[in-house]
Scaffold this motif. Structure first.
Motif, PDB file in Angstrom:
ATOM      1  N   CYS A  85       0.906  -0.933   0.005  1.00 42.56           N
ATOM      2  CA  CYS A  85      -0.008  -0.249  -0.061  1.00 42.56           C
ATOM      3  C   CYS A  85       0.646   1.100  -0.208  1.00 42.56           C
ATOM      4  CB  CYS A  85      -0.697   0.055   1.267  1.00 42.56           C
ATOM      5  SG  CYS A  85      -2.103  -0.967   0.941  1.00 42.56           S
ATOM      6  N   GLN A  86       2.094   1.628   0.684  1.00 42.61           N
ATOM      7  CA  GLN A  86       2.918   2.469   0.965  1.00 42.61           C
ATOM      8  C   GLN A  86       3.505   2.102  -0.855  1.00 42.61           C
ATOM      9  OE1 GLN A  86       5.542   1.982   4.032  1.00 42.61           O
ATOM     10  NE2 GLN A  86       6.526   3.792   3.367  1.00 42.61           N
ATOM     11  N   LYS A  87       3.670   1.406  -1.747  1.00 48.80           N
ATOM     12  CA  LYS A  87       3.686   1.955  -2.357  1.00 48.80           C
ATOM     13  C   LYS A  87       3.509   2.460  -4.224  1.00 48.80           C
ATOM     14  CE  LYS A  87       6.464  -1.568  -6.009  1.00 48.80           C
ATOM     15  NZ  LYS A  87       7.029  -2.893  -6.513  1.00 48.80           N
ATOM     16  N   TYR A  88       1.822   1.884  -3.202  1.00 53.43           N
ATOM     17  CA  TYR A  88       0.742   2.618  -4.988  1.00 53.43           C
ATOM     18  C   TYR A  88      -0.630   2.997  -3.938  1.00 53.43           C
ATOM     19  CZ  TYR A  88       3.737  -1.231  -7.594  1.00 53.43           C
ATOM     20  OH  TYR A  88       3.773  -1.769  -8.490  1.00 53.43           O
ATOM     21  N   PRO A  89       0.303   4.134  -3.452  1.00 54.50           N
ATOM     22  CA  PRO A  89      -1.175   5.084  -2.394  1.00 54.50           C
ATOM     23  C   PRO A  89      -2.126   4.885  -3.097  1.00 54.50           C
ATOM     24  CG  PRO A  89       1.013   5.944  -2.943  1.00 54.50           C
ATOM     25  CD  PRO A  89       1.471   4.901  -3.102  1.00 54.50           C
ATOM     26  N   LYS A  90      -2.475   5.927  -4.109  1.00 57.89           N
ATOM     27  CA  LYS A  90      -3.210   6.249  -5.057  1.00 57.89           C
ATOM     28  C   LYS A  90      -4.285   4.452  -4.963  1.00 57.89           C
ATOM     29  CE  LYS A  90      -4.515   8.516  -9.865  1.00 57.89           C
ATOM     30  NZ  LYS A  90      -5.165   7.997  -9.847  1.00 57.89           N
ATOM     31  N   LYS A  91      -3.427   3.899  -6.145  1.00 65.15           N
ATOM     32  CA  LYS A  91      -4.487   3.137  -5.980  1.00 65.15           C
ATOM     33  C   LYS A  91      -4.852   1.832  -5.364  1.00 65.15           C
ATOM     34  CE  LYS A  91      -3.918  -1.599  -8.439  1.00 65.15           C
ATOM     35  NZ  LYS A  91      -3.031  -2.867  -8.997  1.00 65.15           N
ATOM     36  N   THR A  92      -4.050   2.337  -3.516  1.00 66.60           N
ATOM     37  CA  THR A  92      -5.009   1.420  -2.726  1.00 66.60           C
ATOM     38  C   THR A  92      -5.542   2.499  -1.725  1.00 66.60           C
ATOM     39  OG1 THR A  92      -2.757   0.769  -1.534  1.00 66.60           O
ATOM     40  CG2 THR A  92      -4.142   0.997  -0.163  1.00 66.60           C
ATOM     41  N   LYS A  93      -6.288   3.362  -2.130  1.00 66.69           N
ATOM     42  CA  LYS A  93      -7.671   3.963  -1.675  1.00 66.69           C
ATOM     43  C   LYS A  93      -8.447   3.904  -2.728  1.00 66.69           C
ATOM     44  CE  LYS A  93      -5.093   7.948   0.584  1.00 66.69           C
ATOM     45  NZ  LYS A  93      -4.004   9.369  -0.226  1.00 66.69           N
ATOM     46  N   GLU A  94      -8.582   4.086  -4.032  1.00 70.15           N
ATOM     47  CA  GLU A  94      -9.334   3.519  -4.811  1.00 70.15           C
ATOM     48  C   GLU A  94      -9.326   2.485  -5.232  1.00 70.15           C
ATOM     49  OE1 GLU A  94      -7.396   6.096  -8.594  1.00 70.15           O
ATOM     50  OE2 GLU A  94      -7.341   3.578  -8.813  1.00 70.15           O
ATOM     51  N   VAL A  95      -9.017   1.247  -4.622  1.00 73.65           N
ATOM     52  CA  VAL A  95      -8.899  -0.624  -4.624  1.00 73.65           C
ATOM     53  C   VAL A  95      -9.950  -0.483  -3.015  1.00 73.65           C
ATOM     54  CG1 VAL A  95      -9.041  -2.764  -4.362  1.00 73.65           C
ATOM     55  CG2 VAL A  95      -7.819  -0.986  -6.431  1.00 73.65           C
ATOM     56  N   ASN A  96      -8.834   0.015  -2.027  1.00 74.12           N
ATOM     57  CA  ASN A  96      -9.582  -0.345  -0.417  1.00 74.12           C
ATOM     58  C   ASN A  96     -10.921   0.200  -0.327  1.00 74.12           C
ATOM     59  OD1 ASN A  96      -7.129  -1.463  -1.143  1.00 74.12           O
ATOM     60  ND2 ASN A  96      -6.369  -1.119   0.760  1.00 74.12           N
TER      61      ASN A  96
END
Length: 312
Positions: A85-96
């Motif tokens: 999640c630290q590596k992909y913060p934008k994608k983390t917020k979108e998916v999670n």
């Protein structure tokens, strides 16, 4: 025949859960983008009550279409673990988080949803105190924060059950060797050496088979459980990292444990967890931590999963 949609159904938990649901004669639909493994659900395609859609949970058109007429939605699709999640913060917020909001906002009132949160949301618990479902949440990583925020969204949909899962271990069709027990057993089998840091940090554990059993239990007991949060873990496996390492070295002879002093856990997970709430309803895990260590020891001697793509 009840219909179940699982997002992220080709993953570590989903591939086992889909298999069990199909065996129980549910109609199962999986949405997955095969981020990690394309082989984890190939054994399901011969089943007449199985359907697969290769897609991303951020594709709103697909989600809108596929959640219709489903009795149960189990949203497992997520970026899991603090490092990823630290590596992909934008994608983390979108998916999670955002994808969960979209699903919940487009469900009919009668549709049921069972959501897996993580008990890493407890962050650093008080010493000598068990975290229960009323304990304050203090997520430290982006992973923990997005999961906790999604939990709040879920509880607004009254037809929901939320699990706060302990650290999962054990074999699955989409194997993860990065999870703590799975990783340490692999290290012990291959190197006879365990390097651990923050040895007194405490954690609770649960076998992936029992996570699947918890979902089945929630489906069967949904009316009793709706609108509630449940910790799901092994009550006799609230262990420090050092206790876990010693347990592994007991079963894998010759394993030496070394404590590293200059490394830290990005998730800062340090808590003991009470699972009494779900146990009082009759749920009991079937696999002990030692069962899992022995299982993994035998599996790693046959397959070290060296080509596995993990959640790093």
């Amino acid at each position: 025949m009840k219909k179940v949609l699982i997002t992220g159904g080709a993953g570590y938990i989903g591939s086992l859960l889909a298999t069990k649901l199909l065996d129980l004669n549910f109609e199962v639909k999986i949405i997955d983008n095969f981020m990690f493994n394309k082989n984890s659900i190939i054994h399901l395609f011969s089943k007449k009550n199985f359907k697969f859609i290769k897609s991303d949970v951020r594709d709103k058109k697909i989600i809108l279409k596929e959640i219709k007429n489903q009795d149960y939605i189990i949203p497992l699709a997520a970026l899991v673990g603090a490092p990823l999640c630290q590596k992909y913060p934008k994608k983390t917020k979108e998916v999670n988080l955002n994808a969960i909001k979209f699903i919940v906002n487009n469900l009919k009132k009668h549709q049921r949803i069972i959501y897996p949160n993580t008990n890493s949301g407890y962050g650093i618990g008080k010493k000598n105190t068990f975290c229960d479902e009323k304990s304050p949440l203090n997520p430290i990583s982006l992973y923990g924060r997005t999961k906790v925020d999604a939990e709040k969204v879920l509880l607004d949909h009254m037809n929901s059950v939320v699990f706060r899962l302990a650290t999962v271990f054990g074999y699955s069709f989409r194997m993860r060797t990065d999870l703590l027990v799975n990783f340490l057993v692999k290290e012990a089998v291959e190197k006879k050496k365990l390097n651990i840091f923050e040895p007194n940090f405490r954690r609770n554990y649960i076998h992936v088979i029992d996570v699947v059993n918890a979902f089945i239990f929630a489906i069967k007991n949904f009316n009793k459980m709706r609108g509630n949060i449940y910790n799901v873990g092994l009550s006799n496996a609230n262990l420090t990292k050092l206790q876990l390492a010693k347990l592994i070295s007991k079963h894998i002879k010759g394993t030496k444990v070394k404590i590293l002093k200059n490394k830290k856990d990005p998730d800062k997970r340090d808590y003991f967890v009470s699972n009494k709430k779900i146990e009082k309803l009759g749920f009991k895990p079937s696999m002990s931590i030692e069962d899992g260590i022995i299982e993994l020891k035998h599996i790693y001697k046959i397959n070290n999963f060296s080509s596995n793509k993990n959640n790093y």
